[in-house]
Design a protein around this motif. Structure first.
Motif, mmCIF file in Angstrom:
data_model
loop_
_atom_site.group_PDB
_atom_site.id
_atom_site.type_symbol
_atom_site.label_atom_id
_atom_site.label_comp_id
_atom_site.label_asym_id
_atom_site.label_seq_id
_atom_site.Cartn_x
_atom_site.Cartn_y
_atom_site.Cartn_z
ATOM 1 N N PHE A 142 0.911 -1.329 0.225
ATOM 2 C CA PHE A 142 -0.071 0.003 -0.030
ATOM 3 C C PHE A 142 0.670 1.082 0.185
ATOM 4 C CE2 PHE A 142 -2.201 3.470 2.544
ATOM 5 C CZ PHE A 142 -3.162 3.665 1.555
ATOM 6 N N PHE A 143 1.957 1.165 0.991
ATOM 7 C CA PHE A 143 2.688 2.496 0.892
ATOM 8 C C PHE A 143 3.455 2.544 -0.394
ATOM 9 C CE2 PHE A 143 7.097 4.174 1.418
ATOM 10 C CZ PHE A 143 6.987 5.035 2.047
ATOM 11 N N TRP A 144 4.232 1.455 -0.999
ATOM 12 C CA TRP A 144 4.749 1.973 -2.373
ATOM 13 C C TRP A 144 3.908 2.260 -3.604
ATOM 14 C CZ3 TRP A 144 9.537 3.025 -2.276
ATOM 15 C CH2 TRP A 144 10.457 2.351 -1.105
ATOM 16 N N ILE A 145 2.664 1.665 -3.494
ATOM 17 C CA ILE A 145 1.665 1.924 -4.359
ATOM 18 C C ILE A 145 1.225 3.501 -4.233
ATOM 19 C CG2 ILE A 145 -0.816 1.519 -5.139
ATOM 20 C CD1 ILE A 145 -0.336 -1.322 -4.658
ATOM 21 N N TRP A 146 0.988 3.720 -2.995
ATOM 22 C CA TRP A 146 0.652 5.215 -2.790
ATOM 23 C C TRP A 146 1.587 6.203 -3.250
ATOM 24 C CZ3 TRP A 146 3.227 8.758 0.628
ATOM 25 C CH2 TRP A 146 2.480 9.890 0.692
ATOM 26 N N LEU A 147 3.015 5.848 -2.956
ATOM 27 C CA LEU A 147 4.105 6.729 -3.384
ATOM 28 C C LEU A 147 4.371 6.563 -4.896
ATOM 29 C CD1 LEU A 147 6.609 8.285 -2.505
ATOM 30 C CD2 LEU A 147 7.732 6.118 -2.363
ATOM 31 N N LEU A 148 3.963 5.427 -5.583
ATOM 32 C CA LEU A 148 3.875 5.600 -6.948
ATOM 33 C C LEU A 148 2.890 6.232 -7.492
ATOM 34 C CD1 LEU A 148 4.948 4.089 -9.542
ATOM 35 C CD2 LEU A 148 3.376 2.231 -9.394
ATOM 36 N N VAL A 149 1.684 6.335 -7.023
ATOM 37 C CA VAL A 149 0.562 7.264 -7.609
ATOM 38 C C VAL A 149 0.690 8.652 -7.232
ATOM 39 C CG1 VAL A 149 -1.725 7.663 -7.054
ATOM 40 C CG2 VAL A 149 -1.224 5.430 -7.043
ATOM 41 N N LEU A 150 1.489 8.870 -6.071
ATOM 42 C CA LEU A 150 1.760 10.299 -5.811
ATOM 43 C C LEU A 150 2.954 10.906 -7.006
ATOM 44 C CD1 LEU A 150 1.706 12.634 -3.767
ATOM 45 C CD2 LEU A 150 3.657 11.825 -2.708
ATOM 46 N N ILE A 151 4.075 9.920 -7.185
ATOM 47 C CA ILE A 151 5.013 10.452 -8.129
ATOM 48 C C ILE A 151 4.529 10.291 -9.677
ATOM 49 C CG2 ILE A 151 7.066 9.753 -9.357
ATOM 50 C CD1 ILE A 151 8.057 8.586 -6.464
ATOM 51 N N PHE A 152 3.489 9.528 -9.926
ATOM 52 C CA PHE A 152 2.941 9.533 -11.278
ATOM 53 C C PHE A 152 2.185 10.670 -11.452
ATOM 54 C CE2 PHE A 152 -0.587 8.250 -13.858
ATOM 55 C CZ PHE A 152 -0.093 8.020 -14.947
ATOM 56 N N GLY A 153 1.294 11.092 -10.369
ATOM 57 C CA GLY A 153 0.391 12.394 -10.384
ATOM 58 C C GLY A 153 1.249 13.381 -10.793
ATOM 59 N N LYS A 154 2.356 13.601 -9.908
ATOM 60 C CA LYS A 154 3.211 14.672 -10.164
ATOM 61 C C LYS A 154 3.893 15.018 -11.476
ATOM 62 C CE LYS A 154 4.399 15.668 -5.306
ATOM 63 N NZ LYS A 154 5.366 15.826 -4.348
ATOM 64 N N ARG A 155 4.286 13.861 -11.990
ATOM 65 C CA ARG A 155 4.808 13.864 -13.312
ATOM 66 C C ARG A 155 3.662 14.022 -14.327
ATOM 67 N NH1 ARG A 155 9.746 11.165 -14.379
ATOM 68 N NH2 ARG A 155 9.488 12.209 -16.444
ATOM 69 N N LEU A 156 2.602 13.590 -14.212
ATOM 70 C CA LEU A 156 1.514 13.741 -15.109
ATOM 71 C C LEU A 156 1.024 15.240 -14.929
ATOM 72 C CD1 LEU A 156 -0.658 12.688 -17.103
ATOM 73 C CD2 LEU A 156 -2.262 12.004 -15.051
ATOM 74 N N SER A 157 1.110 15.657 -13.962
ATOM 75 C CA SER A 157 0.614 17.188 -13.883
ATOM 76 C C SER A 157 1.544 17.942 -14.502
ATOM 77 C CB SER A 157 0.605 17.571 -12.204
ATOM 78 O OG SER A 157 0.248 19.077 -12.214
ATOM 79 N N HIS A 158 2.920 17.633 -14.297
ATOM 80 C CA HIS A 158 4.294 18.387 -14.856
ATOM 81 C C HIS A 158 4.150 18.314 -16.501
ATOM 82 C CE1 HIS A 158 8.024 20.308 -15.521
ATOM 83 N NE2 HIS A 158 8.492 19.031 -16.194
ATOM 84 N N PHE A 159 3.681 17.154 -16.929
ATOM 85 C CA PHE A 159 3.503 16.727 -18.402
ATOM 86 C C PHE A 159 2.476 17.519 -18.986
ATOM 87 C CE2 PHE A 159 1.188 14.226 -21.508
ATOM 88 C CZ PHE A 159 2.217 14.097 -22.503
ATOM 89 N N THR A 160 1.324 17.538 -18.230
ATOM 90 C CA THR A 160 0.160 18.329 -18.901
ATOM 91 C C THR A 160 0.435 19.921 -18.775
ATOM 92 O OG1 THR A 160 -1.195 16.679 -17.910
ATOM 93 C CG2 THR A 160 -2.190 18.771 -18.440
ATOM 94 N N SER A 161 1.270 20.214 -17.689
ATOM 95 C CA SER A 161 1.493 21.751 -17.713
ATOM 96 C C SER A 161 2.130 22.136 -19.042
ATOM 97 C CB SER A 161 2.155 22.009 -16.347
ATOM 98 O OG SER A 161 2.479 23.392 -16.395
ATOM 99 N N ASN A 162 3.218 21.301 -19.263
ATOM 100 C CA ASN A 162 4.231 21.685 -20.276
ATOM 101 C C ASN A 162 3.483 21.334 -21.699
ATOM 102 O OD1 ASN A 162 6.439 22.032 -18.604
ATOM 103 N ND2 ASN A 162 7.187 19.889 -18.733
ATOM 104 N N LEU A 163 2.844 20.391 -21.760
ATOM 105 C CA LEU A 163 1.991 20.248 -22.876
ATOM 106 C C LEU A 163 1.101 21.410 -23.141
ATOM 107 C CD1 LEU A 163 1.356 18.386 -25.263
ATOM 108 C CD2 LEU A 163 -0.262 17.148 -23.985
ATOM 109 N N CYS A 164 0.368 22.045 -22.235
ATOM 110 C CA CYS A 164 -0.489 23.151 -22.544
ATOM 111 C C CYS A 164 0.340 24.326 -22.741
ATOM 112 C CB CYS A 164 -1.392 23.231 -21.116
ATOM 113 S SG CYS A 164 -2.534 22.070 -20.966
ATOM 114 N N ARG A 165 1.839 24.633 -22.106
ATOM 115 C CA ARG A 165 2.346 25.647 -22.308
ATOM 116 C C ARG A 165 2.829 25.608 -24.077
ATOM 117 N NH1 ARG A 165 6.159 24.418 -19.421
ATOM 118 N NH2 ARG A 165 5.405 25.243 -17.413
ATOM 119 N N THR A 166 3.358 24.436 -24.262
ATOM 120 C CA THR A 166 3.815 24.310 -25.860
ATOM 121 C C THR A 166 2.445 24.586 -26.686
ATOM 122 O OG1 THR A 166 5.197 22.512 -25.245
ATOM 123 C CG2 THR A 166 4.506 22.685 -27.061
ATOM 124 N N LEU A 167 1.376 24.192 -26.275
ATOM 125 C CA LEU A 167 0.202 24.583 -27.170
ATOM 126 C C LEU A 167 -0.035 25.950 -27.092
ATOM 127 C CD1 LEU A 167 -2.100 21.361 -26.311
ATOM 128 C CD2 LEU A 167 -0.913 21.801 -28.621
#
Length: 343
Positions: A51-76
């Motif tokens: 549960f701990f590692w999955i939670w950490l994975l989801v947190l990191i994935f969420g931040k990376r996804l948020s960063h990816f979305t932000s960069n993509l929107c900035r490029t567009l």
């Protein structure tokens, strides 16, 4: 449940909850079968770790996804705003870098198309301005002459002079419109040049027949040196049009008693048709612009013409894979050469 409507974070949370729930169920089943408290302890510990590692994975994935979305929107947004420089990613292995690379390529294509549209719009504005300028003078002359004929008594001799003036201005308008139609049909692809093996002597003869009278009227000696059996691949009709434009200019700008010579030389890759005159010549500074549409030198505005002949000639020759070159000096005459590919 429609997974298409769920966000990436919610999907990760559902998967994580399913994994933890499955581990708890499996631990409970094995613990009930084996009747051993240690299985419950080990299973619970593993579940908590998972549960701990999955939670950490989801947190990191969420931040990376948020960063990816932000960069993509900035490029567009940069693409929409038309910024000249887009931010390029240094890491070519990431998903965003791959998408960003393709977006930059798309943006460059869009910029080229936008630049092309702007250039075409400017050319259209210049064309409209040039046409307006060319039409203004003959139309004004026609209005002035017709107003004079309608409002003032004139003698028969004056009336004939006015009618001759009307005829001259209408001929100029007709020549302008015919040149514009030819140029427009050629540029828009309405007319396609069809290259066929045919006699260059016959093509040259067609062009020469249209300037013979004007040359005789000015007592200009015209000589032609062309092999009668020379066959090359070219569009006879349009090549004749290009040659006529060169010859017509030579007659216009060569003084009475001058000379015009036409020679044809076959080289290894090209056939050269050279038109040489003893006219006023062209200054070196003007040789780069004489092929522009509607360009005319200031000192020749008294001569008949609209400045489209050389432009049309170059378009015709270029579309057949050839080119036109000019050698000229002031008061030393001009030498125009049409280079047509042998094949």
């Amino acid at each position: 449940m429609n997974l298409n409507n769920l966000s990436a974070k919610k999907i990760c949370r559902l998967v994580s909850a399913g994994m933890v729930f499955s581990m708890l169920v499996i631990t409970g089943i094995f613990g009930g079968i084996m009747q051993d408290i240690r299985i419950f302890i080990v299973g619970g510990t593993l579940t908590l770790c998972a549960f701990f590692w999955i939670w950490l994975l989801v947190l990191i994935f969420g931040k990376r996804l948020s960063h990816f979305t932000s960069n993509l929107c900035r490029t567009l947004d940069n693409m929409i705003d038309g910024n000249e420089e887009l931010q390029k990613s240094n890491d070519s292995e990431t998903l965003f870098a791959r998408i960003n690379h393709r977006l930059i390529r798309l943006y460059e294509i869009m910029q080229k198309n936008r630049h092309k549209v702007d250039m075409e719009r400017q050319e259209l504005q210049m064309l409209i301005s040039d046409i307006s300028h060319q039409v203004k003078t003959p139309v004004s002359n026609l209005q002035m002459v017709t107003d004079t004929l309608l409002t003032k008594p004139v003698s028969e001799e004056e009336r004939m002079d006015f009618l001759q003036g009307i005829r001259s201005q209408t001929d100029k308008l007709d020549f302008l419109f015919q040149a514009l139609v030819k140029t427009s049909r050629l540029e828009t692809g309405a007319i396609r040049l069809e290259k066929k093996n045919s006699s260059l002597f016959h093509t040259l003869a067609q062009a020469m027949s249209s300037i013979v009278y004007a040359a005789e009227k000015k007592e200009i000696a015209v000589s032609v040196d062309c092999p009668e059996n020379l066959i090359i691949s070219h569009d006879s009709k349009w090549t004749s049009e290009a040659l006529f434009n060169l010859l017509d200019n030579a007659v216009k700008y060569t003084p009475s008693g001058g000379k015009i010579s036409v020679s044809v030389v076959q080289w290894e890759m090209y056939v050269e048709v050279k038109v040489t005159d003893t006219g006023k010549g062209i200054s070196e500074s003007n040789q780069a612009v004489i092929f522009r549409r509607f360009y005319r030198e200031e000192e020749v505005h008294d001569q008949q013409g609209v400045g489209i002949g050389l432009y049309l000639a170059r378009e015709i020759v270029t579309r057949q894979g050839g080119y036109i070159k000019v050698v000229s000096e002031l008061r030393q005459g001009s030498e125009f050469s049409i280079m047509l590919p042998v094949r």
